[in-house]
Design an enzyme around this catalytic site. Structure first.
Site, mmCIF file in Angstrom:
data_model
loop_
_atom_site.group_PDB
_atom_site.id
_atom_site.type_symbol
_atom_site.label_atom_id
_atom_site.label_comp_id
_atom_site.label_asym_id
_atom_site.label_seq_id
_atom_site.Cartn_x
_atom_site.Cartn_y
_atom_site.Cartn_z
ATOM 1 N N GLU A 65 34.919 -2.087 -32.426
ATOM 2 C CA GLU A 65 35.569 -3.520 -32.099
ATOM 3 C C GLU A 65 34.955 -4.345 -31.061
ATOM 4 O O GLU A 65 34.762 -5.451 -31.374
ATOM 5 C CB GLU A 65 36.948 -3.456 -32.174
ATOM 6 C CG GLU A 65 37.603 -2.940 -33.379
ATOM 7 C CD GLU A 65 37.704 -3.737 -34.361
ATOM 8 O OE1 GLU A 65 37.408 -4.881 -34.358
ATOM 9 O OE2 GLU A 65 37.901 -3.421 -35.585
ATOM 10 N N SER A 110 93.257 28.354 -35.432
ATOM 11 C CA SER A 110 93.243 29.435 -34.487
ATOM 12 C C SER A 110 92.097 29.593 -33.334
ATOM 13 O O SER A 110 92.164 30.537 -32.505
ATOM 14 C CB SER A 110 93.208 31.023 -35.237
ATOM 15 O OG SER A 110 94.093 30.958 -36.035
#
Length: 695
Positions: free
Chosen positions: A85, A345
């Protein structure tokens, strides 16, 4: 005009143009400052403790836009990008005159645009200030803005923002979003094929989308590699190698783990872009899979929550609020790890721990599992059966209710409530209620997170449980800093729970665990731990409705064992027994520790020579001929009693008669002839009765 003349004219124009751009930029700096990038339009990220992405939220306009750090991007990708680029990116000041001359010359020579002369900075300017048309004035403004950006941002900042805003097809913007969506990974670990594709995509993001236009995407990535080979960045043989690779790219959803926690994190501080939790992404993902697969085996309306914590540092490693956030059948949007429910429990181990600490019992002490009345509270076992005399070890492993309540009555509900607070567990009692015996069987409300918090105190080496944290929710507050239980008491509890048999079909793991089922089959629980980690599982319906047959043993325990096996964490060995912790057979126990007796039972046994009451006269089955008075009423029958503890209450045919008496003789006047039953109850609650026939 000759070709050389045209190039000379073009070069002169570029030079004049460049000078004008600099002047224009200076004017614009003062009058029209550039639109600098900011973080307000970025996606919100929620990460684990190591920075791995747990969840990302789209921006308000529906874009996936994540800002990368350059040191977290594959360096080969960056090299390919610069080469393809903007090869002079490091040296130019926003505009590359040589690139523009090359592009202009190619256009003049070929009569069309062959390559662009835009720098990365110019592309960032276009992304920050998009223009609908590609006119000359738009290009001039873009160039001027690029010069401005170079004056106000560093090269690294420009590159980072370009890699944040560059389009990658659809609603993907930036290298991170593209890498995650197309390859399921962060851009730090791209291979050469993936890197070259992501370099090419922003130039034409829709026509080169790899999930839609495979051939165009493949060819564009090969062109990037060809350019890199020309500049000696890669070996030309790499082009052939990459060309021979399979090209299978699909659009993937971005990470969406810990959905409930992530939502709370963003809602709690909506301005923050990065929220870091204590979770570990791999552990969270593994346990979410466990919950989802388990839910598929269960009824449609059942939800599942799983919490895993490290007892050493207090970090919550995984917090699964439901089997699926978007599963409407299970109300998946409700975080059941934070819902207050009856724990069944699961609190029993702490009752036994207090009894060990008080020196009331040892694991092989016998205790009665028979029907009992605790001031009107008559607990029954889950299977509605009673087992008589059992050892403390057996009573806890089988989760028998009556023995647990016998011990809770001895240590006191207030002490259990204090232990819960000391362990950092938040709980709710019914309005205006105080802790009673029922809390031992789940008569309070608490959350899965708080239950895991409590159990972490059984694992901690010194018994001082570290307060759990997920990095988002507020921590609970405990009332004391002392150990949850004394070391020997904790060891006895761990030793007993390690002996609980694994669920049917589950592998035997070196863990200790306890299950629980709330009243009416509404909640199934299982909490387990090894030498370091604690995992809690809850299963039920979010609307708190009953699920017949749902139990902790059958539903939650198998999920617990699967969670330990698939968490990704190795089972940690238990700590060595502390000083004074030994296993003793019942025969080796002191006489006073061989059987647990309540205070009342001990008092009865301490009463010298006292025996249960017996009706000495009349004997059972006797036929009694009574005389009548002149009014035809029967004369009283003298009933004689032996033994027992006064006062006594008499019953005739099941109905109380007269008042409570202390004498062992009682006169009874029958109503008429026929069968009659006489019963007596002494002060210790013992009874005797006879059946007679009055003639």
């Amino acid at each position: 005009m000759s070709r050389g003349g045209r190039i000379a004219v073009a070069s002169g124009c570029v030079a004049v143009f460049a000078a004008l751009v600099v002047v224009l930029a200076l004017v614009l700096d003062r009058s029209f400052p550039p639109p600098l990038p900011n973080s307000r339009s970025l996606s919100v990220e929620v990460t684990d403790r190591d920075g791995a992405l747990l969840r990302v939220f789209a921006t308000e306009e529906g874009r996936w836009r994540l800002k990368p750090r350059l040191d977290a991007v594959d360096p080969d990708f960056l090299a390919l990008l610069i080469a393809y680029e903007d090869k002079r990116f490091a040296t130019h000041r926003g505009v590359d005159p040589l690139a523009m001359m090359r592009a202009l010359g190619q256009m003049i020579t070929n009569g069309r645009i062959v390559s662009g002369g835009s720098t990365i900075t110019m592309q960032l300017a276009r992304l920050l200030e998009p223009r609908p048309s590609r006119t000359l004035d738009a290009k001039l403004l873009q160039i001027a803005r690029a010069v401005q950006l170079e004056r106000q941002l560093s090269k690294d900042e420009i590159l980072e923002w370009y890699l944040t805003l560059a389009p990658y097809g659809g609603n993907l913007e930036g290298i991170r979003a593209a890498s995650l969506a197309y390859f399921g990974k962060e851009p730090a670990s791209l291979d050469l094929q993936q890197a070259s594709l992501l370099v090419a995509l922003p130039q034409s993001p829709e026509t080169r989308r790899p999930d839609r236009n495979e051939q165009a995407a493949r060819q564009s990535s090969l062109r990037v590699l060809a350019r890199a080979a020309e500049k000696d960045l890669i070996d030309p043989a790499e082009i052939e190698r990459v060309a021979g690779l399979d090209f299978l790219v699909r659009r993937r959803p971005l990470p969406a783990f810990a959905a409930h926690l992530a939502q709370r994190a963003r809602a709690g501080n909506p301005e923050r872009l990065l929220h870091q939790t204590t979770l570990l992404r791999d552990v969270q993902a593994n346990l979410e899979s466990v919950a989802k697969e388990a839910a598929e085996r269960l009824q449609q309306r059942l939800s599942i929550a799983i919490v895993m914590a490290d007892s050493r540092d207090g970090f919550i490693l995984a917090q699964v609020g439901s089997a699926g956030y978007f599963d409407s059948r299970r109300a998946g949007w409700i975080d059941m790890s934070l819902a207050s429910r009856s724990p069944g429990s699961t609190l029993k181990p702490f009752i036994y721990g207090l009894a060990f600490e008080e020196g009331l019992v040892l694991p092989e002490t016998l205790i009665s599992d028979r029907p009992a009345n605790f001031s009107g509270y008559r607990p029954r076992n889950f299977d509605m059966q009673f087992q008589g005399d059992v050892s403390i070890r057996h009573a806890l492993q089988m989760s028998l209710n009556v023995p647990a309540i016998r011990l809770l009555g001895a240590v006191g509900p207030a002490r259990l409530a204090s232990l819960l607070r000391r362990g950092g567990m938040r709980y709710r009692l019914p309005a205006t209620d105080r802790p009673g015996l029922s809390i031992g069987l789940g008569g309070i409300g608490t959350t899965l997170v708080d239950l895991v918090q409590l159990y972490s105190g059984l694992v901690a080496i010194d018994g001082r449980s570290v307060m759990l944290s997920n990095g988002v929710d507020a921590q609970s507050v405990r009332s004391g800093n002392g150990p949850l239980l004394q070391s020997v008491a904790r060891w006895h509890v761990r030793d007993i729970l390690r002996g609980v048999v694994a669920p049917v079909g589950s592998p035997r793991l070196e863990i200790a665990y306890k299950t629980g089922t709330s009243y009416g089959y509404r909640d199934a629980w299982s909490v387990g731990f090894d030498g370091r980690y604690v995992i809690g599982v809850w299963i039920g319906r979010p609307d708190n409705s009953a699920v017949p047959g749902l139990t902790g043993r059958s539903a939650a325990a198998p999920v617990l064992f699967e969670a330990f096996a698939r968490s990704g964490k190795a089972i940690e060995p238990f700590n060595a027994p502390p000083s004074g912790a030994v296993r003793l057979a019942r025969a080796d126990l002191p006489q006073s520790m061989r059987r647990f007796l309540t205070f009342e039972e001990r008092f009865e046994r301490s009463t010298s020579g006292e025996t249960a009451p017996q009706i000495a006269y009349p004997p059972s089955g006797a036929r009694i001929a009574l005389s009548r008075t002149s009014g035809e009423a029967f004369l009283p029958l003298v009933v004689k009693l032996q033994g027992g503890r006064p006062p006594f209450r008499w019953l005739a045919n099941g109905k109380p008669v007269d008042s409570v008496v202390r004498q062992r003789k009682w006169q009874w006047s029958p109503d008429g002839r026929g069968s009659a039953s006489l019963s007596v109850i002494d002060a210790a609650g013992r009874t005797a009765n006879v059946d007679i026939i009055v003639e």
